[in-house]
Design a protein around this motif. Sequence first.
Motif, mmCIF file in Angstrom:
data_model
loop_
_atom_site.group_PDB
_atom_site.id
_atom_site.type_symbol
_atom_site.label_atom_id
_atom_site.label_comp_id
_atom_site.label_asym_id
_atom_site.label_seq_id
_atom_site.Cartn_x
_atom_site.Cartn_y
_atom_site.Cartn_z
ATOM 1 N N ASP A 115 0.815 -1.217 0.000
ATOM 2 C CA ASP A 115 0.000 0.000 0.000
ATOM 3 C C ASP A 115 0.845 1.262 0.000
ATOM 4 N N TRP A 116 2.008 1.215 0.673
ATOM 5 C CA TRP A 116 2.811 2.430 0.779
ATOM 6 C C TRP A 116 3.402 2.848 -0.565
ATOM 7 N N ALA A 117 3.367 1.963 -1.564
ATOM 8 C CA ALA A 117 3.931 2.288 -2.880
ATOM 9 C C ALA A 117 2.894 2.905 -3.811
ATOM 10 N N GLU A 118 1.683 3.182 -3.306
ATOM 11 C CA GLU A 118 0.606 3.678 -4.157
ATOM 12 C C GLU A 118 0.986 4.958 -4.900
ATOM 13 N N PHE A 119 1.742 5.840 -4.236
ATOM 14 C CA PHE A 119 2.065 7.137 -4.846
ATOM 15 C C PHE A 119 3.142 7.030 -5.905
ATOM 16 N N ILE A 120 3.866 5.897 -5.951
ATOM 17 C CA ILE A 120 4.956 5.737 -6.929
ATOM 18 C C ILE A 120 4.333 5.302 -8.248
ATOM 19 N N ASP A 121 3.959 6.265 -9.048
ATOM 20 C CA ASP A 121 3.229 6.013 -10.288
ATOM 21 C C ASP A 121 3.728 7.006 -11.344
ATOM 22 N N PRO A 122 3.198 6.956 -12.563
ATOM 23 C CA PRO A 122 3.694 7.867 -13.608
ATOM 24 C C PRO A 122 3.599 9.342 -13.255
ATOM 25 N N ALA A 123 2.561 9.746 -12.525
ATOM 26 C CA ALA A 123 2.449 11.157 -12.147
ATOM 27 C C ALA A 123 3.635 11.577 -11.296
#
Length: 450
Positions: free
Chosen positions: A330-338
């Motif tokens: 869950d903690w990796a949710e922000f690691i995305d293309p944006a």
Amino acid sequence: MKALNDKLAQRLERSGMSRGELARRVKSKAIQWNQPHISPDATRVRCWLQGETPRAPVPDILAAVFSDHFGYRVTTYDLGLGDSGLADAGLVYDSSYAATVEVVADLGRADVDRRKFLAAAPFAAVAGVGPSRDWLLNTLDQEPVEGPRVRLEDVSAVKNMFTTFQRMDIFQGGGSGRLVLADYMNAHVYPLLRRAHAEDVRRALCEAAAEQTYLLGWMAYDNGEQSVAQRYLIQSLRLAEESRNPALGAHVLAGMADQATLLGNPSEGRRLAQAGRQGLSRTTSAACLADLWCLEARALALLGEKAAAAHAVTQSERAYEHVDPDGEPDWAEFIDPAYLHGEHANTFRDLGDAASAEEHARRSIGHAHLQRRARRGAMSHAALAVSHLQRRDLEAAHAAGVRTLKLAGQVKSSRAVEAVGDLQRRMRPFGQHRLVADFTERARELAAAA
């Protein structure tokens, strides 16, 4: 005339001890601490109650005496005797799990109480050297240890709350909700760490506590409270080690790397990101690996290592190709293309490659707009504006800057505000141009609101 120490008086009354008994216990504890010269009597205790502050280490000895008596942690702050060495303790990666629990609990209480000493403490530029080394050594060569008995249901409740607070940070900024999270941790999570658990439950609980302690640090970082953030991150790293989850520890090191680079220590940021990558060698989190390469690129760009920075960006993109969203924590949710394209835009901005910076900024902006992520949108619009300035296109830069201001005003994030300030500084070479004056006035309104 000294003010009476009501906190100490209340603790003494609650304990049922007489002044003489407290003096005897302090003397006994001082001997245990190899401080035999400390030998107070009932008269000295009366002086303390009347407002006299005893010399160190007596406040800590008194805290230890009351902690032993009540069976739970009592601090020097609880006794009206100041904050002892908490600010420094927060920078220590203690080998003792029990000591770590007490430090992080004290840190949370100080944060909620908004004690000034914590905010005033400096960011220690090389404080991550020891913690990252110890975490890496223990991660690459660790065996399970038997631990004392909390239920998995308790851990599940904690992890469920993490998603709520993380999304609050992503969409509203670190200044929104952090103290609510700190209060939740103090009341519900840190007390669980002191209780008995089966070993599998203990690891799961430490993992959940590490995730949320990291989030506290990240939210403080985003809100410009760097000394608070650094202490939370170091203690989160220690809890991550206790959880036996290398990917989580590497994630914490990524946060520490990001902070070090932001605060003008790119060499330290690079080293922390590299340590995180080495710790990932025995586990899998493609998202975390992509983030670590991304942050190493940011540091390399500021160090002027253009080829190495471009290589790191390529490695980050390759790592992200292997991300399985359903398999990531869950903690990796922000690691995305944006997020990644936004950070790559900043890397190429710092390298002076305006074309690449613009390309990544626009890709980040597109993803952030679809997700309604104002903070990320603001920071990527700022990077886009700088790429226009590097091409001497003030009109395009002003338009992107206005969008930056609009989005920054929607979140509580000092990083978004700082991105606006950076854009202002970069516009100064254009002198008294009307667009510069207009942007400056708009930025002043944002700063006043913030």
